[in-house]
Design a protein around this motif. Structure first.
Motif, PDB file in Angstrom:
ATOM      1  N   LEU A  77     -58.276 -67.111 -48.457  1.00 22.86           N
ATOM      2  CA  LEU A  77     -58.361 -67.146 -46.998  1.00 22.86           C
ATOM      3  C   LEU A  77     -57.874 -65.820 -46.415  1.00 22.86           C
ATOM      4  N   TYR A  78     -56.820 -65.264 -47.008  1.00 17.38           N
ATOM      5  CA  TYR A  78     -56.387 -63.925 -46.584  1.00 17.38           C
ATOM      6  C   TYR A  78     -57.546 -62.934 -46.697  1.00 17.38           C
ATOM      7  N   ILE A 102     -59.868 -63.321 -43.874  1.00 16.49           N
ATOM      8  CA  ILE A 102     -59.266 -62.808 -42.640  1.00 16.49           C
ATOM      9  C   ILE A 102     -59.310 -61.281 -42.641  1.00 16.49           C
ATOM     10  N   GLY A 155     -48.174 -72.572 -49.992  1.00 15.38           N
ATOM     11  CA  GLY A 155     -49.357 -73.272 -50.464  1.00 15.38           C
ATOM     12  C   GLY A 155     -50.153 -73.959 -49.399  1.00 15.38           C
ATOM     13  N   ALA A 197     -53.857 -53.062 -39.954  1.00 21.44           N
ATOM     14  CA  ALA A 197     -52.615 -53.846 -40.025  1.00 21.44           C
ATOM     15  C   ALA A 197     -52.711 -54.927 -41.091  1.00 21.44           C
ATOM     16  N   VAL A 198     -53.819 -55.660 -41.090  1.00 22.50           N
ATOM     17  CA  VAL A 198     -53.979 -56.732 -42.077  1.00 22.50           C
ATOM     18  C   VAL A 198     -54.077 -56.147 -43.485  1.00 22.50           C
ATOM     19  N   GLU A 222     -48.684 -54.547 -48.760  1.00 28.04           N
ATOM     20  CA  GLU A 222     -47.220 -54.552 -48.784  1.00 28.04           C
ATOM     21  C   GLU A 222     -46.660 -55.839 -49.374  1.00 28.04           C
ATOM     22  N   ARG A 223     -47.414 -56.896 -49.221  1.00 30.46           N
ATOM     23  CA  ARG A 223     -46.954 -58.169 -49.777  1.00 30.46           C
ATOM     24  C   ARG A 223     -47.360 -58.337 -51.241  1.00 30.46           C
ATOM     25  N   ILE A 273     -53.018 -53.248 -44.714  1.00 29.35           N
ATOM     26  CA  ILE A 273     -51.748 -52.683 -45.198  1.00 29.35           C
ATOM     27  C   ILE A 273     -50.738 -53.796 -45.442  1.00 29.35           C
ATOM     28  N   GLY A 274     -50.720 -54.763 -44.519  1.00 31.83           N
ATOM     29  CA  GLY A 274     -49.767 -55.856 -44.671  1.00 31.83           C
ATOM     30  C   GLY A 274     -49.964 -56.613 -45.973  1.00 31.83           C
ATOM     31  N   LEU A 275     -51.201 -56.858 -46.328  1.00 32.67           N
ATOM     32  CA  LEU A 275     -51.453 -57.594 -47.570  1.00 32.67           C
ATOM     33  C   LEU A 275     -51.043 -56.756 -48.780  1.00 32.67           C
ATOM     34  N   LEU A 282     -45.169 -71.183 -44.956  1.00 29.70           N
ATOM     35  CA  LEU A 282     -46.520 -71.517 -45.399  1.00 29.70           C
ATOM     36  C   LEU A 282     -47.382 -70.257 -45.395  1.00 29.70           C
ATOM     37  N   HIS A 283     -48.153 -70.129 -46.413  1.00 27.07           N
ATOM     38  CA  HIS A 283     -49.063 -68.992 -46.469  1.00 27.07           C
ATOM     39  C   HIS A 283     -50.442 -69.473 -46.886  1.00 27.07           C
ATOM     40  N   PRO A 284     -51.478 -68.869 -46.311  1.00 25.68           N
ATOM     41  CA  PRO A 284     -52.818 -69.169 -46.808  1.00 25.68           C
ATOM     42  C   PRO A 284     -52.980 -68.722 -48.253  1.00 25.68           C
TER      43      PRO A 284
END
Lengths: 399, 437
Positions: A189-190, A193, A24, A206-207, A213-214, A209-211, A183-185
């Protein structure tokens, strides 16, 4: 000196908090004071659109400016939660509505601080200084120094942490707490970014795919309400704050922060999640306080409002007047406090923003005076040079 | 800030610290850092002998614990490494000779030693101080000798226990060669497989290095040449013969340290590190020619890097995780009590634990190795965490001070529109241009 077992239980509460709290964009700072009264400030960083939180649906000009942002009329499916025929709460604020019906919620509309700038950072600073110029301390810290000791109460200092919001900084001892791990944005905000990196051949994929994947979908990044892993984080922090404040030897002043309000795009969906967080958070704070809720006043405030017109991306830009909320067991709620300026063209501030008709310092003084028994001189030390903004009366039931 | 200044600070340095004074002449600023001894040599630090004493004490304690059940776990090596790590971290965040520091860590990675080999923890930091720093602006063959003499490398690549089968110790114990150090020295440290060496060369070099060992019972403990473990007779490697004894090892290292294939290998790695993932052949050729004409003068090679026209083109390298952490914290320039005292755990969290490379070939040096999706998101999350400490900072000001003309207009706009200082700083550190060096 508090009883050792109470100290232990307070620490246990903090440890429990660490476990309950995984993510948070929130923080909590606490200060002690020699009183049984509790005062909590919640700072909405990023500028809440007051016209979306407490919608003046009775103002005929509203629909001409922002039809696309409006929820349905009161009584319709997913529509506004009515506040007496002119204003309606955003449907994401259902717990607020319950508190309103119990006369424990008082929205204060068309309010603004004593500054007229539209930079987040400067405005947040002034909001926290409680002034239109830089000072050496925040107003909550000055408040801590003004509260007169009640019989048998001694001041207890909490450990000073590394992150104390400006509003609490100053000579009086202050403690702060922020989760250290994981901590995560916020999704919002992600999303920004991801947008910044989108065109980059290396970091862009990268960003993105990473998001994925999450577990973030395009929808969640656009602000869908039920997504993201953070939805319980702010309520959990608020519940813990309530427990800390409720303790007999606990702190008496708290400052909470929650972000996610800077809705320049797709505001209608993006606002849902932060509003729900706030809504559930205040409900959790109340239940965490238990019996102490009757001795508690909560002020929810933001640095400024947003433009009355919708911008080109379904959002709104930085504005002026907005809404604040007062909550608590002893609040003279169940109504909206406002000298409504109107939304027709001639009534807008600089032809773009909600015209402020109340000074946030006057509202705050109207709470602190009766709550802590502070006189005009003491309130003047909390908010120097605020003679023009004399305390608003009748905000609390017991005076 | 001019673009050349930004490149000097970012491509060759560790990033600007806060709003520290900018050099008026970027090239002179870089080359001036290579004069005189490394200022970090004046910092307090444990020697390899200190480390080995700590290791010995820990071993004793462990033995006593087994004997009499003493509960306390041995902590001397751990504490030593922790203290050293804090000094190293602090130096990275405050140094005014970032180019020199980058070269130190480049060479430390070229000659990787790693705490993953447990007992090396006692000597990995003294390795940098004793074997790397004094030679960063000296001759490569001197650095090579200092490395191969150092307890850290001898322990890490198993030469301590390598025994000539025909030596007195080998005859007695029926133990033999360990080729690990010889193979990695040829493959990674010097000539590289491009030189076309064979298994016979590796075995011969291992024989040459037999007896290069350490003695932890000496006072002070350290390197020893164990003649009774040294393989007798002449050895032959890469078409040359080398004498019996320690002298043969010195000859072999001098030969390898000035071999044309070594210079080509080093030039390629240097250009890959400072210029581009795919080293431009013309740049490699220039650095290689300097190394050859100066018999491996590393200062001359570093000066040539600065002179390469390709080193002043737009930044294309992706910052490694440790480089990223350092540059973020330098940009924020937090007071000492607000920044993490030891950057080791932070770097570990982002996938590059310090002095803990998984393999002797060290950390990779191309974007593809560091641009994994989760790896990049972890940078974002850490940036968000650390940005919470920047409540007093002006994000747009930090962005302009750190990146100057390299800051994209879109990033600046987003930073200015951010809802909090924390979000603004996070957007800066998560921007694509901040990932570059």
């Amino acid at each position: 000196m508090p009883h050792p077992s109470m100290r232990l239980s307070r620490r246990s509460a903090l440890l429990g908090l660490t476990a309950a709290f995984t993510a948070g964009r929130y923080s909590l700072a606490l200060a002690a004071a020699p009183t049984q009264k509790r005062f909590v400030v919640v700072i909405l960083r990023g500028a809440l659109d007051g016209l979306s939180a407490v919608v003046p649906y009775g103002d005929k000009s509203l629909a001409t400016w922002r039809e696309s942002l409006l929820p349905g009329q009161p009584g319709s499916e997913g529509g506004l939660l009515d506040l007496g025929g002119f204003y309606g709460l955003n449907p994401a604020l259902s717990a607020f509505h319950t508190m309103y019906q119990a006369n424990e919620l008082l929205p204060v509309h068309a309010v603004a601080g004593p500054y007229r700038i539209r930079s987040h950072f400067e405005a947040q600073d002034y909001l926290e200084y409680g002034s239109d110029h830089a000072m050496s301390s925040g107003w909550m810290n000055r408040l801590a120094q003004q509260i007169p000791a009640q019989r048998g109460m001694t001041e207890t200092a909490l450990a000073v942490g590394s992150i104390v919001p400006l509003v609490m900084r100053g000579p009086a001892p202050v403690g702060s707490w922020l989760p250290k791990t994981a901590l995560h944005p916020e999704p919002d905000l992600y999303a920004r970014i991801a947008a910044l990196n989108k065109a980059d051949p290396v970091t862009g994929p990268a960003v993105a795919i990473g998001l994925k994947e999450r577990g973030f979908t395009d929808l969640t990044l656009a602000g869908d309400a039920d997504a993201g892993g953070n939805r319980y984080a702010f309520p959990a922090l608020c519940a813990a704050t309530g427990r800390l404040l409720a303790a007999a030897d606990g702190p008496r002043l708290a400052a909470l922060e929650i972000g996610g309000w800077d809705t320049h795009t797709q505001q209608k969906t993006r606002l849902v999640q932060p509003l729900r967080q706030l809504d559930e958070g205040m409900a959790s704070l109340k239940s965490g306080m238990g019996e102490a809720w009757k001795d508690t006043v909560v002020l929810v405030m933001t640095e400024f409002g947003r433009t009355v017109r919708v911008n080109g991306t379904g959002g709104t830009d930085h504005g002026t007047g907005t809404v604040a909320f007062v909550l608590g067991g002893d609040v003279a709620g169940g109504r909206v406090q406002a000298n409504w300026p109107g939304l027709s063209t001639g009534n807008l501030f600089e032809n773009r923003d909600l015209q402020p008709t109340a000074d946030l310092r006057a509202v705050t003084k109207g709470l602190l005076g009766p709550l802590f028994g502070l006189d005009v001189a003491a309130l003047g030390r909390v908010f120097p040079d605020s003679e023009q903004a004399s305390a608003v009366g009748g905000l609390l039931r017991r005076v | 800030m001019e673009t050349r200044t930004a490149h000097a600070l970012i491509r060759f340095g560790l990033g600007r610290r806060g709003d520290e004074a900018l050099p008026s002449d970027p090239v002179a600023w870089l080359t001036g850092q290579l004069d005189g001894p490394d200022p970090a040599l004046a910092l307090p630090g444990a020697s390899s002998a200190d480390g080995l004493v700590a290791l010995r004490d820990d071993r004793d304690q462990r033995r006593n614990k087994a004997a009499d059940g003493t509960p306390a776990p041995p902590m001397r090596v751990r504490n030593l490494l922790k203290a050293e790590s804090i000094v190293l971290s602090n130096n990275l965040l405050t140094t005014e000779t970032g180019f020199r520091e980058r070269l130190v860590w480049f060479w430390a990675n070229h000659f990787t030693v790693s705490v993953r080999r447990g007992e090396c923890a006692a000597v990995v930091t003294s390795f940098i101080r004793e074997a790397i720093r004094p030679h960063v602006t000296g001759r490569f063959s001197d650095m090579l000798l200092a490395v191969m003499n150092h307890p850290a490398m001898l322990m890490y690549l198993d030469n301590v226990g390598s025994i000539g089968p025909d030596s007195p110790a080998g005859q007695r114990s029926h133990r033999g060669l360990n080729e690990n150090l010889a193979r990695e020295c040829l493959e990674l440290h010097t000539v590289s497989p491009a030189a076309g060496y064979t298994q016979v060369d590796v075995t011969e070099f291992a024989k040459i290095l037999t007896g290069w060992s350490i003695d932890t019972n000496l006072n002070p403990p350290g390197y020893v040449f164990r003649l009774n473990a040294h393989e007798p007779g002449k050895k032959h490697m890469l078409g040359r013969s080398f004498a019996h004894g320690r002298g043969g090892g010195l000859e072999a290292l001098a030969f390898l340290g000035s071999h044309p294939a070594t210079f080509r290998h080093l030039a390629t790695k240097l250009v890959r590190h400072f210029v581009a993932d795919d080293p431009p052949p013309a740049s490699v050729a220039r650095v290689e020619a300097v190394l050859r004409s100066t018999s491996g003068d590393l200062k001359a090679a570093a000066l040539e890097l600065v002179r390469l026209p390709e080193a002043w083109t737009p930044l294309s390298k992706l910052r490694s995780p440790s480089d990223f952490v350092i540059s973020v914290l330098r940009a924020m320039d937090l007071p000492a009590d607000k920044r993490p005292p030891d950057l080791g755990p932070v770097m570990a969290g982002l996938g590059q634990p310090r002095l803990a490379a998984p393999l002797p070939n060290g950390w990779p040096d191309t974007a593809a190795d560091w641009a994994g999706s989760e790896a990049i998101l972890r940078r974002v999350d850490w940036a968000f965490t650390v940005a919470g400490r920047g409540a007093d900072l002006d994000p747009a000001g930090v962005a302009q001070a750190a990146l100057g003309p390299l800051l994209h207009a879109a990033t600046l706009t987003q930073i200015q529109r951010a809802g909090s200082r924390r979000d603004g700083l996070t957007l800066l550190f998560a921007s694509p241009e901040f990932q570059r060096r």
